[in-house]
Write an enzyme that holds these catalytic residues in place. Structure first.
Site, PDB file in Angstrom:
ATOM      1  N   SER A  45       0.792  -1.241   0.000  1.00  0.00           N
ATOM      2  CA  SER A  45       0.000   0.000   0.000  1.00  0.00           C
ATOM      3  C   SER A  45       0.816   1.279   0.000  1.00  0.00           C
ATOM      4  O   SER A  45       0.246   2.364  -0.139  1.00  0.00           O
ATOM      5  CB  SER A  45      -0.951   0.017   1.194  1.00  0.00           C
ATOM      6  OG  SER A  45      -2.096  -0.713   0.874  1.00  0.00           O
ATOM      7  N   LYS A  99       0.100   3.417  -2.854  1.00  0.00           N
ATOM      8  CA  LYS A  99      -1.097   4.281  -2.942  1.00  0.00           C
ATOM      9  C   LYS A  99      -0.739   5.771  -2.862  1.00  0.00           C
ATOM     10  O   LYS A  99      -1.465   6.622  -3.376  1.00  0.00           O
ATOM     11  CB  LYS A  99      -2.087   3.910  -1.833  1.00  0.00           C
ATOM     12  CG  LYS A  99      -2.707   2.532  -2.028  1.00  0.00           C
ATOM     13  CD  LYS A  99      -3.542   2.085  -0.839  1.00  0.00           C
ATOM     14  CE  LYS A  99      -4.113   0.693  -1.075  1.00  0.00           C
ATOM     15  NZ  LYS A  99      -4.683   0.083   0.136  1.00  0.00           N
ATOM     16  N   TYR A 106      -4.576  -2.260  -9.849  1.00  0.00           N
ATOM     17  CA  TYR A 106      -4.342  -1.971  -8.429  1.00  0.00           C
ATOM     18  C   TYR A 106      -3.413  -3.021  -7.809  1.00  0.00           C
ATOM     19  O   TYR A 106      -2.421  -2.696  -7.136  1.00  0.00           O
ATOM     20  CB  TYR A 106      -5.684  -1.899  -7.683  1.00  0.00           C
ATOM     21  CG  TYR A 106      -5.523  -1.989  -6.201  1.00  0.00           C
ATOM     22  CD1 TYR A 106      -5.031  -0.895  -5.484  1.00  0.00           C
ATOM     23  CD2 TYR A 106      -5.815  -3.162  -5.498  1.00  0.00           C
ATOM     24  CE1 TYR A 106      -4.835  -0.983  -4.108  1.00  0.00           C
ATOM     25  CE2 TYR A 106      -5.621  -3.251  -4.140  1.00  0.00           C
ATOM     26  CZ  TYR A 106      -5.129  -2.161  -3.450  1.00  0.00           C
ATOM     27  OH  TYR A 106      -4.918  -2.257  -2.103  1.00  0.00           O
ATOM     28  N   TYR A 162      -3.534   2.865   8.369  1.00  0.00           N
ATOM     29  CA  TYR A 162      -4.718   2.037   8.605  1.00  0.00           C
ATOM     30  C   TYR A 162      -5.528   2.644   9.745  1.00  0.00           C
ATOM     31  O   TYR A 162      -5.658   3.857   9.838  1.00  0.00           O
ATOM     32  CB  TYR A 162      -4.313   0.577   8.885  1.00  0.00           C
ATOM     33  CG  TYR A 162      -3.446   0.004   7.785  1.00  0.00           C
ATOM     34  CD1 TYR A 162      -3.912  -0.064   6.483  1.00  0.00           C
ATOM     35  CD2 TYR A 162      -2.164  -0.436   8.042  1.00  0.00           C
ATOM     36  CE1 TYR A 162      -3.122  -0.577   5.460  1.00  0.00           C
ATOM     37  CE2 TYR A 162      -1.368  -0.956   7.034  1.00  0.00           C
ATOM     38  CZ  TYR A 162      -1.858  -1.009   5.751  1.00  0.00           C
ATOM     39  OH  TYR A 162      -1.077  -1.513   4.749  1.00  0.00           O
ATOM     40  N   VAL A 172       1.254  -3.686   3.873  1.00  0.00           N
ATOM     41  CA  VAL A 172       1.270  -4.957   4.603  1.00  0.00           C
ATOM     42  C   VAL A 172       2.496  -5.817   4.266  1.00  0.00           C
ATOM     43  O   VAL A 172       2.669  -6.885   4.849  1.00  0.00           O
ATOM     44  CB  VAL A 172      -0.034  -5.773   4.399  1.00  0.00           C
ATOM     45  CG1 VAL A 172      -1.229  -5.068   5.008  1.00  0.00           C
ATOM     46  CG2 VAL A 172      -0.268  -6.090   2.931  1.00  0.00           C
TER      47      VAL A 172
END
Ligand code: GLU
Length: 318
Positions: free
Chosen positions: A80, A83, A204, A254, A272
């Site tokens: 992530s 992102k 993605y 998160y 992660v």
């Protein structure tokens, strides 16, 4: 730690270059895991096999130096952290072109892959760093560039030339992406997806399957500490860089953004795969990696190392 001039630091505090090298070595000694505490993500089988004792840290400074220690040269799965870069591309392309009508900028208070919240809130994801929000960003990038994941890879590789998809990780995650497909179909059903769900999820997952070293991630993220300018040139405007930092601070860790701000005090984004990218505005970008995760999905050793680093350097936005 004494003051030094070799490295700019927030508020005149912070280590000099020599001290920083020693400090990073200290962090490796103290925080490299001796036992396999913590978890690995169940949804990405490929990550389960990574050696629990891996620990790397790198600092890329706005003056162009890179300091590193431990396993900072080993590629890891950035997941992530990607992102941040897809959001930067979307906002850098045409000021976002309506993206902020399709995704909010609020902490989610739920798991990063929650379906419940998306339905309850009519298909508008809380922020671009939870999976639903990242899928909307990817959808936006497909419209803007066609090859969304390819464009994210190009941005990631721009300072170092090094960045590649681990095809095995990509295949293993795609095969277990039921939840991301569900989110994409929900988005489509609720009118917030313009491309086929299958294509959006593939792009993605591909950007999540990128492998890079801590040193290269720190270089790639440096534009966020340097008013939008990275080692290879301008990525976003100063105001967009500031705003991405704000979203990182409030939504990047998160469901533990508050706890992380309390302990570390820097805009950050974790993945992660056990990596964390942290930004010290005007000073440096930091990437730490250690694969075992806490209950929220953040690197256990990475978080504690960053807490010690910011305590010892005074690098904090607070
Ligand atoms: N590829 C992962 C997923 O979609 C990313 C999770 C993460 O790093 O937060 O579940």
């Amino acid at each position: 730690m004494g003051l030094a001039t070799a490295l700019p630091a927030g508020g005149g505090r912070g280590p000099g270059a020599l001290e920083l090298g020693g400090l990073l070595e200290d962090l490796v000694r103290v925080h490299r895991p001796a036992r396999p505490l913590g978890s690995v993500p169940a949804s990405i089988p490929h990550l389960a096999g990574v050696d629990f004792s891996r620990f790397g840290i790198a600092v890329a400074t706005v003056s162009g130096e890179v300091f590193s220690a431990g396993d900072a040269a080993l590629p890891f799965s950035i997941q992530s952290i990607s992102k941040v870069f897809s959001l930067a591309l979307a906002l850098g392309h045409d000021g976002g072109g309506g993206l902020w009508q399709r995704v909010l900028r609020e902490p989610s208070g739920t798991a990063f892959n929650s379906l419940v919240q998306l339905e309850a809130e009519g298909g508008i994801p809380r922020n671009p760093f939870i999976n639903a929000g990242a899928l909307v960003v990817t959808d936006h990038l497909i419209e803007a560039f066609g090859d969304a994941s390819g464009e994210v890879l190009r941005l990631l590789a721009s300072p170092s030339g090094r960045c590649s998809v681990n095809e095995e990780a990509f295949a293993s995650e795609l095969a277990r992406s039921e939840r991301n497909f569900a989110l994409a179909h929900f988005l489509a059903d609720l009118g917030n997806l313009r491309n086929p769900a299958d294509a959006v999820v593939r792009h993605y997952v591909r950007q999540c399957s990128v492998e890079m070293s801590c040193a290269d991630v720190a270089r790639a993220g440096l534009f966020l500490a340097n008013d939008g300018v990275g080692p290879a040139g301008r990525v976003v405007s100063p105001s967009v860089a500031k705003r991405i930092g704000a979203v990182m601070l409030t939504c990047g860790m998160y469901d533990a953004a508050g706890e992380f701000a309390y302990r570390v005090g820097l805009p950050s984004k974790s993945g992660v795969g056990g990596g964390i990218l942290a930004i010290v505005p005007g000073v440096c970008a930091i990437c730490v990696w250690s694969p075992r995760l806490d209950a929220h999905g953040n690197s256990l050793a990475g978080t504690s190392a960053l807490a010690e680093l910011t305590d010892r350097t005074g690098w904090s936005i607070f």
